[in-house]
Design an enzyme around this catalytic site. Structure first.
Site, PDB file in Angstrom:
ATOM      1  N   ASP A 261       0.850  -1.183   0.000  1.00  0.00           N
ATOM      2  CA  ASP A 261       0.000   0.000   0.000  1.00  0.00           C
ATOM      3  C   ASP A 261       0.892   1.242   0.000  1.00  0.00           C
ATOM      4  OD1 ASP A 261      -3.080   0.795   0.617  1.00  0.00           O
ATOM      5  OD2 ASP A 261      -1.700   2.237   1.548  1.00  0.00           O
ATOM      6  N   ASN A 269      -1.898  13.025  -3.715  1.00  0.00           N
ATOM      7  CA  ASN A 269      -2.853  13.551  -4.702  1.00  0.00           C
ATOM      8  C   ASN A 269      -3.236  14.993  -4.403  1.00  0.00           C
ATOM      9  OD1 ASN A 269      -3.185  11.459  -6.582  1.00  0.00           O
ATOM     10  ND2 ASN A 269      -4.629  10.377  -5.262  1.00  0.00           N
ATOM     11  N   HIS A 274      -3.712  14.763  -9.075  1.00  0.00           N
ATOM     12  CA  HIS A 274      -3.998  13.360  -9.407  1.00  0.00           C
ATOM     13  C   HIS A 274      -3.083  12.839 -10.506  1.00  0.00           C
ATOM     14  CE1 HIS A 274      -7.528  12.682  -6.873  1.00  0.00           C
ATOM     15  NE2 HIS A 274      -7.824  13.961  -7.100  1.00  0.00           N
ATOM     16  N   ASP A 278      -1.209   9.342 -10.307  1.00  0.00           N
ATOM     17  CA  ASP A 278      -1.266   8.281 -11.319  1.00  0.00           C
ATOM     18  C   ASP A 278       0.130   7.852 -11.737  1.00  0.00           C
ATOM     19  OD1 ASP A 278      -3.995   8.407 -11.230  1.00  0.00           O
ATOM     20  OD2 ASP A 278      -4.224   9.579 -13.066  1.00  0.00           O
ATOM     21  N   GLU A 304      -4.677   2.298  -4.228  1.00  0.00           N
ATOM     22  CA  GLU A 304      -3.217   2.336  -4.183  1.00  0.00           C
ATOM     23  C   GLU A 304      -2.659   1.051  -3.576  1.00  0.00           C
ATOM     24  OE1 GLU A 304      -4.602   4.579  -0.425  1.00  0.00           O
ATOM     25  OE2 GLU A 304      -5.274   4.266  -2.480  1.00  0.00           O
TER      26      GLU A 304
END
Length: 391
Positions: A261, A269, A274, A278, A304
């Site tokens: 994780d 973010n 974002h 990504d 994630e």
């Protein structure tokens, strides 16, 4: 039994034209697969070529002999190009024009132009050459096509062999004799038209089947792939993971599960946007791909969150892999050092058995412990016990 040649000529024109139009229609309305466009072009050119060569002996010999055969050779080149494009290669324009160019050049030689046996033999060898190129495209790509290409290969080989035989056995048949059914070459000429129709119908069918099969494979792959990172998704992980666990249980091989994780992903973010989030997910997917073996199962199973099953691995090996992943991700230059980190929970089948749901549950508990203990760390079930045993 000798087939009626005038009827065969008319039927062949309509068969070629109809199959060509249907193939082009399939390309326009359904798949947009370029091989179908080239294949449809091949059939329409064949129809036009048969019409033009039918003008021989009617005052249009130049059109019939030169242009008609040029069109037919371009048709053969389109067949090769269709299979070449299907195999993932770009069209070879010089190769497409080569046959037609050779034919036009030879027709400028009076001795060749006036000799029907030479013309028949040369045309047959050029057509067989395109058939050989088509066969080679299949053979070169047999490991990557991933579809049932054998019917198309067999059809192409038989079609090529026919023209090889024709190049040495057929002396040619004047059209007036063909139309009246007189002459020793009438049976062969009839069979040639019949064979051409069978080949066009057969290659159209098997090509459509290959295109459909490949489209289905792509849809299936998309259903099991995470669109952002390009790795497997949760569905793929659960399906293939359970299969691998059953195989390992049958062979009594240990399996380790890594649950990863990304740390502070929401803050990442919110702070950097974002798009950068990504990019972090994509980068982690690459790190995992580079760190794992072919037989391991790896996927993005949540926002994630990533999971990996390490085949034939005990707790010691799994922790080493997890540490390698953690360090590789933290050293990426996507952000400043220290801003990218991942927490990893590790369990093995020794503690949790071969049930994937139980493994995920136990790994989630270890992952929670890694988060609680400060993040950017690996926490493994049974590791403390292993350390005590070694001490």
């Amino acid at each position: 039994m000798v087939l009626h040649i005038p009827t065969l000529l008319v039927v062949s024109v309509f068969v070629f034209a109809l199959m060509g139009l249907l193939t082009v229609h399939a390309w326009l309305r359904e798949t947009r697969e370029r091989p179908l466009a080239y294949l449809g072009c091949m059939m329409l050119l064949a129809a036009l070529g048969v019409v033009l060569i039918s003008l021989r002996g009617k005052g249009f010999d130049v059109v019939a002999i030169m242009l008609g055969n040029v069109i037919l050779l371009l048709s053969a080149a389109m067949n090769w190009t269709a299979m070449r494009v299907f195999a993932g290669r770009s069209p070879n324009v010089p190769g497409i024009l080569a046959g037609a160019g050779v034919w036009l050049g030879l027709c400028l030689v009076p001795a060749f132009y006036e000799a029907m046996p030479a013309r028949v033999s040369t045309y047959s060898m050029l057509a067989a050459g395109y058939g050989l190129l088509t066969t080679l495209e299949f053979l070169r790509s047999r490991k990557t096509l991933e579809v049932a290409y054998l019917p198309a290969l067999i059809l192409t080989v038989l079609h090529t062999l026919f023209y090889c035989v024709r190049s040495v056995t057929d002396l040619g048949l004047p059209l007036d004799q063909a139309l009246t059914g007189a002459g020793t070459g009438v049976p062969f000429f009839s069979f040639m038209l019949f064979e051409s129709m069978l080949y066009v119908i057969g290659i159209a069918y098997v090509t459509l089947a290959m295109v459909k099969e490949r489209a289905e494979l792509r849809f299936k792959a998309a259903a099991f792939c995470d669109s952002l990172t390009g790795v497997g998704n949760r569905r793929a992980f659960m399906l293939y993971g359970e299969q691998r666990l059953k195989d390992c249980q049958r062979r009594s091989q240990p399996v380790a599960l890594l649950l990863c994780d990304l740390d502070h992903f929401k803050r990442l973010n919110d702070t950097f946007g974002h798009h950068l989030g990504d990019q972090a997910l994509i980068a982690f997917g690459r790190v995992m791909t580079d760190s794992l073996r072919h037989q391991d199962v790896f996927a993005r199973i949540g926002g994630e969150e990533f999971a990996c099953l390490l085949m034939d691995s005990d707790i010691r090996q799994a922790v080493l892999v997890a540490e390698r992943i953690r360090q590789a991700f933290s050293q990426l230059t996507l952000l400043e050092p220290g801003l990218l980190s991942v927490s990893i929970g590790v369990v093995t089948t020794r503690e949790s058995g071969y049930d994937l749901v139980r493994l995920l549950s136990q790994a989630d508990a270890e992952l929670y412990g890694a988060k609680s203990n400060g993040r950017d760390r690996v926490q493994a079930a049974g590791l403390n016990e292993l350390i005590r045993q070694n001490v």
